[in-house]
Design an enzyme around this catalytic site. Structure first.
Site: not given
Ligand SMILES: *Cc1c(COP(=O)(O)O)cnc(C)c1O
Length: 393
Positions: A61, A114
């Site tokens: 892990r 986000y």
């Molecule tokens: C897509 C994104 C995330 C999350 O990424 P995941 O791998 O889909 O969980 C976080 N921050 C930003 C700015 C993103 O565009």
């Protein structure tokens, strides 16, 4: 190749970071180790390994050698100390935040974050007992200082903002946070580790959805939490407590994607700039929000803090177009996939709906459309957009 000299360019460093062919019989890419159980030749060896669980094989892990090498390499590229790989970008940002806030603490969060970051604040942090204040992304140092409380533990930034692309004064905001002993966390997914050297601007913890440009091919999920020396231990420990891990296969693919990140970004940026210029000349378009173009209101901040841009930006249709027309424009595009998770080689488009995503009111009048300009020929992409504009004429 394990060591990267500071005078090498980011392009050369990206190619060599975390590789050690001579360690693996000359194999160019670090091999893929799949492991849960690690066995030890003696109890003494097991006890010794446990002391170095985040650097040497101890339990699957926590990662294996290629993961440790990648974590070190990608942090070094950005100017940090060490990064922690987790399953996805959201796991990265929630782990980073939880490493520094507990119930009764206060966190300052950019209003341009986000969407899932806001969801975490609303549906986890608040019920957990953390006080959350959303500040305007373009806030001044003085106004931010006014929002700081005795229990403020984290300043959370994202520059540029998701969907609306305001640039933050990262240096100034981190300076006032530092003066108050507040930890700064920035989502640097748009900037990437080579496009924005966030640690030099005062950031303590930098988040990457490696899912996006680092992976680069829309076929895997990975999150990275890059840390300076002081923040590394609490972040690593929180990842351990929460049970996060990164799949060996996804780390392998992210490491492979890293090799071409600089050339891909340069191409994304060049095509995006061409399309931005042409959009600005269209009567259907009211505004374009691309930080690397001189028309952006905070372009100077982009120039100061960034060395690369990418292919992701939004534009606003003239007010005379309604939502149905915006959707018709999006549907008419043939080379842009309609969907989330940008940063792959292919172009994407998305109608933007800011409802429920901003605490502070925005002055946006027209329909907003987000584009990810991919690696297709830029003229082909533009021709596709021109025929889609004809659809709504
Ligand atoms: C897509 C994104 C995330 C999350 O990424 P995941 O791998 O889909 O969980 C976080 N921050 C930003 C700015 C993103 O565009």
């Amino acid at each position: 190749m394990g060591t990267s000299r500071n005078n090498l360019s980011k392009t050369t460093q990206s190619l060599n970071a975390g590789r050690a062919p001579h360690k693996y019989g000359g194999i160019v890419n670090p091999p893929l180790y799949r492991a849960s159980t690690i066995t030890f030749p003696s109890v003494a060896a097991l006890m010794e390994a446990e002391k170095h669980w985040d650097k040497q094989h101890f339990y699957g892990r926590y990662g294996t050698e290629p993961t440790f090498a990648f974590e070190q390499a990608v942090a070094a590229l950005e100017g940090g100390y060490r990064s922690v790989a987790v399953s996805c970008g959201v796991a990265a940002l929630t782990t980073a935040i939880l490493a520094f806030v507990k119930p009764t603490d206060h966190i300052l969060v950019s209003d341009g974050v986000y969407g899932p970051t806001r969801l975490f604040c609303e549906q986890f942090l608040k019920p957990y007992g953390v006080d959350v204040t959303y500040y305007e992304p373009t806030i001044s140092e003085r106004s931010l200082t006014d929002l700081m409380q005795g229990n403020t533990k984290v300043l959370y930034l994202e520059s540029p903002s998701s969907l609306t692309f305001e640039m933050q004064d990262v240096q100034g905001l981190c300076r006032v946070a530092k003066a108050k002993g507040i930890t700064t966390i920035m989502d640097n997914t748009w900037g990437t580790p080579i496009g924005c050297a966030s640690f030099a601007h005062g950031v303590d913890v930098s988040i990457h959805a490696a899912t996006k440009y680092i992976m680069g091919h829309s076929d895997g999920l990975l999150g990275l939490i890059s840390c300076n020396e002081a923040s590394y231990k609490p972040v690593r420990q929180m990842g351990k407590i929460l049970g996060h891990s990164a799949s060996a296969d996804d780390v392998y693919m992210a490491a492979r994607g890293l090799r071409t990140l600089p050339v891909r970004l340069a191409q994304h940026q060049a095509s995006a700039l061409t399309i931005v210029e042409r959009l600005l000349a269209r009567p259907e378009v009211a505004q374009v929000w691309y930080p690397a173009h001189s028309s952006h209101p905070q372009h100077a901040l982009w120039r100061r803090d960034f060395t690369h841009a990418c292919g992701l930006f939004s534009f606003v249709l003239d007010e005379r177009y309604n939502q149905a027309q915006a959707h018709r424009f999006v549907d008419a595009l043939t080379l842009f996939g309609i969907g989330f998770s940008w940063g792959g080689y292919e172009s994407l488009v998305l109608p933007v709906n800011l409802q429920g995503l901003r605490h502070h009111p925005t002055a946006i009048k027209g329909q907003v459309i987000r584009l990810h300009v991919g690696l297709e020929d830029g003229d082909d992409l533009w021709d596709d957009m021109v025929q889609a504009f004809k659809e709504i004429a």
